[in-house]
Design an enzyme around this catalytic site. Sequence first.
Site, PDB file in Angstrom:
ATOM      1  CE1 TYR A 191       1.003  -0.411   4.698  1.00  0.00           C
ATOM      2  CE2 TYR A 191      -0.005   1.380   4.482  1.00  0.00           C
ATOM      3  CZ  TYR A 191       1.272   0.419   4.779  1.00  0.00           C
ATOM      4  OH  TYR A 191       2.056   0.877   6.088  1.00  0.00           O
ATOM      5  CB  CYS A 192       2.082   4.174  -1.869  1.00  0.00           C
ATOM      6  SG  CYS A 192       0.609   4.230  -3.259  1.00  0.00           S
ATOM      7  CB  THR A 193      -0.150   8.356   0.046  1.00  0.00           C
ATOM      8  OG1 THR A 193       1.131   8.098   0.027  1.00  0.00           O
ATOM      9  CG2 THR A 193      -1.176   9.739   1.408  1.00  0.00           C
TER      10      THR A 193
END
Length: 294
Positions: A177-179
């Site tokens: 996951y990321c932003t």
Amino acid sequence: MPWHVTAFYRFQPFNEADLPAMKERLREVMEASGVLGLVILAPEGFNGTVAGPTDGIEALKAFVQSWVEDAPVRFKDSFSNEAPFHRVSIDLRKEIVGLKRTDLAPEAEDNRHLSPAEWHAMLLSDEPKIIIDTRNDYETKIGKFRGAIDPGIKKFSDWKTYLQSTDLPKDIPVMIYCTGGIRCEKAILEMDEEGFQRVVQLRDGILGYLAEYPDGEYEGECYVFDDRTAVDAHLQPSALYSTCPGCGLAGDRAYTCEWCGDEFKVCAECEPKWKRHCSKTCRDRVLRRDRKKA
Ligand SMILES: [Zn+2]
Ligand SMILES: [Zn+2]
């Protein structure tokens, strides 16, 4: 009046020759609708975060949608009482997210993109899994998913090196996951190259997850690349952090500027050098005054 903020991206090939005209037209739309922020255009697609009045943001969304032929662009919305941006910036670059890999072509939607609900269910399930945060160390420092591995990278282009140096098993499912989801679009393709057998990514990233699960499995705040510094679990501008005048990252130690009297926050590393002044301008004035006194 609160600022309506929206973040969006799309991988879709454009002719490089068309980008300057797209940039000019976008600038006209943003200026006409009072929208500020940063949009990156590249031959591989577009990526932006912008803020403005709600009707202006709706106009911008309709315009951005006109660039896209297939599925609707996914917009991640939040709100801020203070302006997160102060000007219109539209950059033409080689990539819309800096991995130094222009050869990767992410899929817009496939069965490896988990919705927030699917992601949440998998996190809570008993099945074996590894969760890896694909963001940089200054982002993971202020928040990440419970149990996630922080690879400790300084910039996204170090991701491949991290994958090659880690001894994580390749046959256990990996959740990344990321932003807002964009970094994982490329990160997952490099994981394929390194032989990870089953990888899933969080569609719309932490911002999309928090919109549905503010009290879920994400712990801390989410770093954002604008004047809000971070958003809390309810996507509200951070009350804990503001931009450190020394390094430009998240500061959490409050001081009052000796020159201008403004309140500001510095990070732990910059605290010794920066606790007396809120900006370079104020620092120069404080130091000049010190010298006169001496
Ligand atoms: Zn700092
Ligand atoms: Zn000051």
